[in-house]
Scaffold this active site. Structure first.
Site, PDB file in Angstrom:
ATOM      1  N   LYS A   1       0.838  -1.207   0.000  1.00  0.00           N
ATOM      2  CA  LYS A   1       0.000   0.000   0.000  1.00  0.00           C
ATOM      3  C   LYS A   1       0.872   1.257   0.000  1.00  0.00           C
ATOM      4  CE  LYS A   1      -3.822  -2.365   2.277  1.00  0.00           C
ATOM      5  NZ  LYS A   1      -4.597  -2.655   3.489  1.00  0.00           N
TER       6      LYS A   1
ATOM      7  N   GLN B   1      -4.607  -1.248   9.690  1.00  0.00           N
ATOM      8  CA  GLN B   1      -4.599  -2.591   9.099  1.00  0.00           C
ATOM      9  C   GLN B   1      -5.226  -3.605  10.052  1.00  0.00           C
ATOM     10  OE1 GLN B   1      -3.735  -3.322   5.970  1.00  0.00           O
ATOM     11  NE2 GLN B   1      -4.069  -5.511   6.198  1.00  0.00           N
TER      12      GLN B   1
ATOM     13  N   ASP C   1     -11.068   3.118   4.120  1.00  0.00           N
ATOM     14  CA  ASP C   1     -11.346   1.680   4.067  1.00  0.00           C
ATOM     15  C   ASP C   1     -12.845   1.415   3.973  1.00  0.00           C
ATOM     16  OD1 ASP C   1      -9.387  -0.333   4.019  1.00  0.00           O
ATOM     17  OD2 ASP C   1      -8.782   0.092   6.094  1.00  0.00           O
TER      18      ASP C   1
HETATM   19  N1  GUN Z   1      -7.148  -6.630   6.268  1.00  0.00           N
HETATM   20  C1  GUN Z   1      -7.511  -7.371   5.204  1.00  0.00           C
HETATM   21  N2  GUN Z   1      -8.039  -6.581   4.243  1.00  0.00           N
HETATM   22  C2  GUN Z   1      -8.008  -5.317   4.726  1.00  0.00           C
HETATM   23  C3  GUN Z   1      -8.403  -4.064   4.191  1.00  0.00           C
HETATM   24  O1  GUN Z   1      -8.934  -3.934   3.078  1.00  0.00           O
HETATM   25  N3  GUN Z   1      -8.161  -2.994   4.989  1.00  0.00           N
HETATM   26  C4  GUN Z   1      -7.627  -3.091   6.214  1.00  0.00           C
HETATM   27  N4  GUN Z   1      -7.467  -1.981   6.935  1.00  0.00           N
HETATM   28  N5  GUN Z   1      -7.243  -4.243   6.741  1.00  0.00           N
HETATM   29  C5  GUN Z   1      -7.432  -5.345   5.997  1.00  0.00           C
END
Ligand code: GUN
Length: 296
Positions: free
Chosen positions: A53, A97, A120
């Site tokens: 990311k 995350q 998100d």
């Molecule tokens: N863990 C697995 N997928 C995601 C996501 O799309 N965003 C976040 N913040 N954590 C995750």
């Protein structure tokens, strides 16, 4: 007949090129889009997602504020970080995350994120807006799936979409997005899960089958209607002694078998994965555009 591959990598690159020119013009007008990233602990999959990311942000000119915190960080300290990012005018999007360590209450943390910076799309207010068809940040993986279908020329209106998996991150939101009365949606949606009796009986009726179960081989050749479009959201590590790492990545779908019956299919890796990160960039750019509008 072998299925056509839906190339998430190529579609993601096209969207990223569009976003890069939006970032360039925001920067010319004095706004540098900023993403605050928080990772607690050292879960290997989470670490590699977060690194990907951050790299993606850098590649199109988004500033990323990276916070890697030890696994024993207290919930109060994490809440303070989130609050500081809520107040920081350079930060347009906040990403915590998931999963978080067990001693933290995930829903409390998500609730603390300013909904206007919730790139998100996990804050209950934004989840509610999505459900009633209002404009909001859409969660990145479901949004990526919808974009990939649209950009691959897959008609969803009036079609039967079967989703396998009811997670808050993928299954529930993708089902919700596809049933809305709007372009790129308007489908008849069935959501299957671990409580479903006769899973194959449902999957065989799907014009479009979206699989997000979290298990390899959840969907095999005999479970797919000939000509169906199949989207594999899964990412699973399976042991493979021929690889240097000792493992390889597979999805939730038996790729080889299903590619014999489906008309279109996503590969793993290179399908939904690159789309997810791209939609995070998209949401961050949208948030920065809203900041510019506010600043006038
Ligand atoms: N863990 C697995 N997928 C995601 C996501 O799309 N965003 C976040 N913040 N954590 C995750």
């Amino acid at each position: 007949m072998a299925a056509d591959l839906m190339d998430g990598k190529a579609i993601a690159e096209a969207i990223r090129a569009e976003l890069k020119s939006e970032v360039d013009s925001l920067r010319e007008r004095g706004v540098v889009p900023g993403l605050g990233v928080i990772l607690v602990g050292d879960n290997p999959a989470s670490c590699s997602y977060v690194t990907a990311k951050e790299r993606a942000c850098e590649s199109i000119g988004i500033y990323s504020d990276d916070n890697r915190l030890p696994a024993d960080t207290s919930e109060a300290d994490l809440l303070k970080r989130v609050e500081a990012m809520n107040q920081d005018p350079q930060i347009d999007g906040i990403l915590v995350q998931l999963p978080l360590p067990k001693h933290m209450d995930e829903s409390k943390i998500l609730l603390a994120i300013d909904p206007a910076k919730d790139v998100d799309g996990f804050h209950p207010m934004n989840v509610g807006k999505m459900m009633i068809g209002e404009e909001t940040f859409f969660p990145c993986t479901p949004h990526g799936v919808v974009q990939m279908l649209m950009r691959s020329g897959v008609e969803t209106s009036g079609k039967h979409v079967v989703v396998v998996g009811r997670s808050n991150i993928v299954g529930k939101p993708v089902a919700n997005m596809l049933l809305q009365k709007k372009a790129g949606a308007n489908a008849t949606v069935t959501l299957c899960h671990t409580g479903t009796e006769d899973l194959a009986g449902f999957t065989q009726q799907a014009d479009i089958l979206i699989v997000a179960s979290g298990w390899p081989n959840t969907v095999t050749e005999s479970m797919v209607k000939p000509g169906a479009v199949v989207v594999d959201v899964g990412v699973n590590r399976v042991e493979d002694a021929t690889k240097k790492s000792g493992y390889r990545l597979v999805g939730d779908v038996d790729f080889e078998g299903v590619s014999r019956v489906a008309s279109k299919l996503t590969p793993v890796p290179g399908g939904v994965g690159p789309m997810t990160i791209t939609m995070l960039l998209y949401n961050t750019v949208e948030s920065a555009k809203a900041r510019l509008m506010e600043e006038g």
